[in-house]
Design a protein around this motif. Structure first.
Motif, PDB file in Angstrom:
ATOM      1  N   GLN A 265      54.612  15.285  20.158  1.00 30.39           N
ATOM      2  CA  GLN A 265      53.472  14.816  20.971  1.00 30.39           C
ATOM      3  C   GLN A 265      53.666  13.330  21.486  1.00 30.39           C
ATOM      4  O   GLN A 265      53.498  13.176  22.504  1.00 30.39           O
ATOM      5  CB  GLN A 265      52.132  14.658  20.000  1.00 30.39           C
ATOM      6  N   LEU A 266      54.465  12.678  20.709  1.00 28.32           N
ATOM      7  CA  LEU A 266      54.745  11.295  21.137  1.00 28.32           C
ATOM      8  C   LEU A 266      56.242  11.008  21.813  1.00 28.32           C
ATOM      9  O   LEU A 266      56.424   9.850  22.482  1.00 28.32           O
ATOM     10  CB  LEU A 266      54.924  10.570  19.777  1.00 28.32           C
ATOM     11  N   GLY A 267      57.136  12.135  21.493  1.00 29.57           N
ATOM     12  CA  GLY A 267      58.253  11.930  22.045  1.00 29.57           C
ATOM     13  C   GLY A 267      59.209  11.048  21.299  1.00 29.57           C
ATOM     14  O   GLY A 267      60.246  10.521  21.501  1.00 29.57           O
ATOM     15  N   PHE A 268      58.845  10.841  19.819  1.00 28.91           N
ATOM     16  CA  PHE A 268      59.787  10.261  18.919  1.00 28.91           C
ATOM     17  C   PHE A 268      60.623  10.994  18.220  1.00 28.91           C
ATOM     18  O   PHE A 268      60.351  12.151  18.075  1.00 28.91           O
ATOM     19  CB  PHE A 268      58.489   9.511  17.948  1.00 28.91           C
ATOM     20  N   SER A 269      61.502  10.470  17.321  1.00 29.69           N
ATOM     21  CA  SER A 269      62.279  11.451  16.422  1.00 29.69           C
ATOM     22  C   SER A 269      61.433  11.600  15.424  1.00 29.69           C
ATOM     23  O   SER A 269      60.735  10.945  14.882  1.00 29.69           O
ATOM     24  CB  SER A 269      63.571  10.549  16.096  1.00 29.69           C
ATOM     25  N   GLU A 270      61.905  12.979  14.900  1.00 31.23           N
ATOM     26  CA  GLU A 270      61.158  13.516  13.482  1.00 31.23           C
ATOM     27  C   GLU A 270      61.301  12.348  12.328  1.00 31.23           C
ATOM     28  O   GLU A 270      60.536  12.221  11.567  1.00 31.23           O
ATOM     29  CB  GLU A 270      61.608  14.833  13.245  1.00 31.23           C
ATOM     30  N   SER A 271      62.460  11.754  12.075  1.00 32.24           N
ATOM     31  CA  SER A 271      62.800  11.111  11.162  1.00 32.24           C
ATOM     32  C   SER A 271      61.902   9.738  11.173  1.00 32.24           C
ATOM     33  O   SER A 271      61.431   9.182  10.213  1.00 32.24           O
ATOM     34  CB  SER A 271      64.173  10.695  10.838  1.00 32.24           C
ATOM     35  N   ASP A 272      61.656   9.292  12.260  1.00 33.05           N
ATOM     36  CA  ASP A 272      60.834   7.664  12.404  1.00 33.05           C
ATOM     37  C   ASP A 272      59.263   8.356  12.187  1.00 33.05           C
ATOM     38  O   ASP A 272      58.751   7.615  11.469  1.00 33.05           O
ATOM     39  CB  ASP A 272      60.797   7.285  13.963  1.00 33.05           C
ATOM     40  N   VAL A 273      58.951   9.443  12.477  1.00 31.56           N
ATOM     41  CA  VAL A 273      57.550   9.769  12.186  1.00 31.56           C
ATOM     42  C   VAL A 273      57.408   9.968  10.717  1.00 31.56           C
ATOM     43  O   VAL A 273      56.355   9.690  10.163  1.00 31.56           O
ATOM     44  CB  VAL A 273      57.251  11.178  12.970  1.00 31.56           C
ATOM     45  N   LYS A 274      58.629  10.642  10.195  1.00 30.82           N
ATOM     46  CA  LYS A 274      58.115  10.954   8.493  1.00 30.82           C
ATOM     47  C   LYS A 274      58.244   9.592   8.049  1.00 30.82           C
ATOM     48  O   LYS A 274      57.197   9.549   6.995  1.00 30.82           O
ATOM     49  CB  LYS A 274      59.349  11.656   8.108  1.00 30.82           C
ATOM     50  N   LYS A 275      58.798   8.480   8.387  1.00 33.29           N
ATOM     51  CA  LYS A 275      58.463   7.235   7.730  1.00 33.29           C
ATOM     52  C   LYS A 275      57.431   6.520   8.049  1.00 33.29           C
ATOM     53  O   LYS A 275      56.731   5.879   7.192  1.00 33.29           O
ATOM     54  CB  LYS A 275      59.829   6.340   8.123  1.00 33.29           C
ATOM     55  N   GLN A 276      56.766   6.925   9.301  1.00 29.24           N
ATOM     56  CA  GLN A 276      55.573   6.292   9.679  1.00 29.24           C
ATOM     57  C   GLN A 276      54.271   6.823   9.058  1.00 29.24           C
ATOM     58  O   GLN A 276      53.173   6.137   9.121  1.00 29.24           O
ATOM     59  CB  GLN A 276      55.421   6.072  10.933  1.00 29.24           C
ATOM     60  N   ILE A 277      54.396   8.231   8.736  1.00 25.03           N
ATOM     61  CA  ILE A 277      53.050   8.811   8.421  1.00 25.03           C
ATOM     62  C   ILE A 277      52.482   8.323   7.114  1.00 25.03           C
ATOM     63  O   ILE A 277      51.312   7.849   7.209  1.00 25.03           O
ATOM     64  CB  ILE A 277      53.316  10.402   7.887  1.00 25.03           C
ATOM     65  N   THR A 278      53.095   7.763   6.192  1.00 28.81           N
ATOM     66  CA  THR A 278      52.765   7.121   4.912  1.00 28.81           C
ATOM     67  C   THR A 278      52.700   5.572   4.947  1.00 28.81           C
ATOM     68  O   THR A 278      52.088   5.079   4.142  1.00 28.81           O
ATOM     69  CB  THR A 278      53.320   7.767   3.834  1.00 28.81           C
ATOM     70  N   SER A 279      53.361   5.168   5.716  1.00 30.87           N
ATOM     71  CA  SER A 279      53.772   3.754   5.880  1.00 30.87           C
ATOM     72  C   SER A 279      52.914   2.806   6.698  1.00 30.87           C
ATOM     73  O   SER A 279      52.524   1.865   6.684  1.00 30.87           O
ATOM     74  CB  SER A 279      55.167   3.309   6.161  1.00 30.87           C
ATOM     75  N   THR A 280      52.204   3.582   7.796  1.00 28.70           N
ATOM     76  CA  THR A 280      51.546   3.104   8.613  1.00 28.70           C
ATOM     77  C   THR A 280      49.923   3.002   8.575  1.00 28.70           C
ATOM     78  O   THR A 280      49.202   2.724   9.286  1.00 28.70           O
ATOM     79  CB  THR A 280      51.784   3.386  10.072  1.00 28.70           C
ATOM     80  N   GLU A 281      49.407   4.102   7.398  1.00 27.94           N
ATOM     81  CA  GLU A 281      48.096   4.456   7.305  1.00 27.94           C
ATOM     82  C   GLU A 281      47.751   5.031   5.746  1.00 27.94           C
ATOM     83  O   GLU A 281      48.511   5.780   5.400  1.00 27.94           O
ATOM     84  CB  GLU A 281      47.685   5.450   8.414  1.00 27.94           C
ATOM     85  N   LYS A 282      46.759   4.406   5.139  1.00 26.83           N
ATOM     86  CA  LYS A 282      46.321   5.047   3.829  1.00 26.83           C
ATOM     87  C   LYS A 282      45.487   6.212   4.307  1.00 26.83           C
ATOM     88  O   LYS A 282      44.408   6.143   5.024  1.00 26.83           O
ATOM     89  CB  LYS A 282      45.549   4.095   3.043  1.00 26.83           C
ATOM     90  N   ILE A 283      46.094   7.477   3.960  1.00 28.29           N
ATOM     91  CA  ILE A 283      45.357   8.855   4.231  1.00 28.29           C
ATOM     92  C   ILE A 283      44.586   9.434   2.921  1.00 28.29           C
ATOM     93  O   ILE A 283      44.838   9.186   1.953  1.00 28.29           O
ATOM     94  CB  ILE A 283      46.381   9.748   4.703  1.00 28.29           C
ATOM     95  N   TYR A 284      43.701  10.268   3.586  1.00 29.86           N
ATOM     96  CA  TYR A 284      42.829  10.855   2.743  1.00 29.86           C
ATOM     97  C   TYR A 284      42.744  12.461   2.925  1.00 29.86           C
ATOM     98  O   TYR A 284      43.324  12.991   3.856  1.00 29.86           O
ATOM     99  CB  TYR A 284      41.429  10.446   2.816  1.00 29.86           C
ATOM    100  N   THR A 285      42.244  13.176   1.904  1.00 31.35           N
ATOM    101  CA  THR A 285      41.874  14.719   2.170  1.00 31.35           C
ATOM    102  C   THR A 285      40.384  14.674   2.328  1.00 31.35           C
ATOM    103  O   THR A 285      39.592  13.799   2.091  1.00 31.35           O
ATOM    104  CB  THR A 285      42.124  15.272   0.749  1.00 31.35           C
ATOM    105  N   SER A 286      39.936  15.885   2.655  1.00 31.20           N
ATOM    106  CA  SER A 286      38.565  15.954   3.102  1.00 31.20           C
ATOM    107  C   SER A 286      37.485  15.676   1.902  1.00 31.20           C
ATOM    108  O   SER A 286      36.612  14.974   2.052  1.00 31.20           O
ATOM    109  CB  SER A 286      38.299  17.460   3.621  1.00 31.20           C
ATOM    110  N   LYS A 287      38.089  15.819   0.643  1.00 28.42           N
ATOM    111  CA  LYS A 287      37.305  15.962  -0.667  1.00 28.42           C
ATOM    112  C   LYS A 287      36.953  14.507  -0.948  1.00 28.42           C
ATOM    113  O   LYS A 287      36.154  13.945  -1.334  1.00 28.42           O
ATOM    114  CB  LYS A 287      37.901  16.884  -1.736  1.00 28.42           C
ATOM    115  N   GLN A 288      38.120  13.526  -0.761  1.00 23.35           N
ATOM    116  CA  GLN A 288      38.361  12.407  -1.064  1.00 23.35           C
ATOM    117  C   GLN A 288      37.366  11.734   0.084  1.00 23.35           C
ATOM    118  O   GLN A 288      36.655  10.620  -0.440  1.00 23.35           O
ATOM    119  CB  GLN A 288      39.670  11.711  -1.054  1.00 23.35           C
ATOM    120  N   LEU A 289      37.428  12.000   1.085  1.00 20.07           N
ATOM    121  CA  LEU A 289      36.438  11.403   2.295  1.00 20.07           C
ATOM    122  C   LEU A 289      35.003  11.733   2.139  1.00 20.07           C
ATOM    123  O   LEU A 289      34.296  10.681   1.907  1.00 20.07           O
ATOM    124  CB  LEU A 289      37.089  11.979   3.696  1.00 20.07           C
ATOM    125  N   VAL A 290      34.616  12.847   1.403  1.00 17.55           N
ATOM    126  CA  VAL A 290      33.385  13.251   0.905  1.00 17.55           C
ATOM    127  C   VAL A 290      32.895  12.313  -0.160  1.00 17.55           C
ATOM    128  O   VAL A 290      31.799  11.445  -0.311  1.00 17.55           O
ATOM    129  CB  VAL A 290      33.189  14.713   0.769  1.00 17.55           C
TER     130      VAL A 290
END
Length: 341
Positions: A265-290
């Motif tokens: 979608q972004l036109g980025f390299s897959e390796s860069d995206v892998k680094k950024q998924i967890t390093s740029t945002e604290k993420i949650y599951t649906s159960k954790q959100l509820v």
């Protein structure tokens, strides 16, 4: 004989009318099963992440939604596009939530807590701390997280924007300005922060990150709609939330295709995206959100954020500001979560 003939003709006509009616009804029902919506995002991993996953994994399609993703430079641009009607739903970073507090949008889905934003300075400008920014040119994207983190860092150091030379720039211009030496420091987010560090190398000095303020100032990221859309399209929002929660679970579990889909979608390299998924945002599951909703922490994140906007002078308390309880559609999120369990 004539009566029988006319009777037969009338009967055939009736059948044809019924068949046509059935055909039109079937076509209408088929068409109504799929609804097209436009979703706005910013060109970063943590902004488009959930939407890219939901689209590529088929979660939108399963909900009867045909989605077009539209990229924008920043949160205020997303909100402006929603107001004009060119998109239906959009993702915003922390800074643009000032607009939500002023009643310009409703939050239909919590995305996560941003850890993407940084203030980076050029060592060649003689800067090694926030206090060294005094009198220096610092670039920000006005009305976004960029300005929020700068103001927060300055306040912590006993300073304000009047102590530095604030330069308003677009997020796409900041990297080149830093590399060329036109500015001394910049407050921005990934992937811009990553590019600045790569270009400046050992001369890049990180002065502050939003992680420094997580407890006192949560940097929330959200999916929003206009108040009128929230009122008229509850069924669509529910479908959207279901798809996004499924994407949330996939992302948090480390789904094997997440990076590939976001990179596409972004036109980025897959390796860069892998680094950024967890390093740029604290993420949650649906159960954790509820759980965050039920224990009151989710609304507390937004409440803290709004209070800090007021303290920093980014948001004026007019006495008419909406509260988190007013603008976060928690009941819709919980209903969607219950439906996918």
């Amino acid at each position: 004989m004539k009566k029988k003939l006319w009777g037969l003709i009338a009967l055939l006509s009736l059948f044809m009318m019924l068949f046509a009616s059935f055909g039109n009804s079937s076509s209408t029902q088929a068409a109504s099963k799929t609804e097209t919506i436009k979703i706005g995002y910013m060109g970063s991993v943590n902004s488009v992440g959930l939407a890219a996953i939901a689209k590529q994994a088929g979660y939108y399609e399963k909900q009867g939604l045909k989605v077009k993703l539209v990229e924008f430079a920043d949160g205020p641009s997303v909100i402006a596009a929603m107001k004009s009607g060119s998109i239906d739903i959009g993702e915003i970073g922390p800074g643009a939530h000032t607009q939500v507090a002023q009643g310009n949008a409703k939050i239909v889905m919590f995305d996560g807590l941003s850890t993407s934003d940084k203030i980076i300075a050029n060592k060649k400008s003689g800067i090694s701390s926030i206090k060294d920014l005094k009198g220096k040119k610092v670039a920000v994207v006005v009305g976004t997280t960029s300005q929020v983190i700068l103001d927060a860092a300055l306040k912590k150091a006993g300073m304000t924007e009047s102590d530095v030379k604030v330069v308003s720039m677009s997020v796409n211009s900041i990297v080149n300005a830093m590399v060329s030496g036109k500015i001394d420091a910049a407050a921005t987010w990934a992937p811009g922060t990553t590019k600045i560090k790569e270009k400046l190398g050992k001369n890049a000095v990180t002065l502050a990150t939003d992680n420094d303020f997580t407890d006192s100032m949560p940097f929330t990221c959200s999916w929003i709609v206009t108040p009128s859309y929230a009122k008229k399209h509850k069924a669509t929002i529910l479908k959207f939330d279901k798809a996004m929660l499924q994407a949330m679970n996939y992302r948090e579990s480390g789904g094997k295709n997440a990076a590939k889909w976001i990179a596409k979608q972004l036109g980025f390299s897959e390796s860069d995206v892998k680094k950024q998924i967890t390093s740029t945002e604290k993420i949650y599951t649906s159960k954790q959100l509820v759980k965050l909703i039920n224990n009151g922490n989710l609304l507390q994140y937004y409440t803290k954020q709004q209070k800090n906007f007021i303290k920093l002078g980014i948001l004026k308390d007019t006495g008419k500001l909406e509260t988190a309880k007013d603008y976060v559609m928690t009941d819709m999120i919980k209903k969607a979560a219950a439906a996918i369990e």
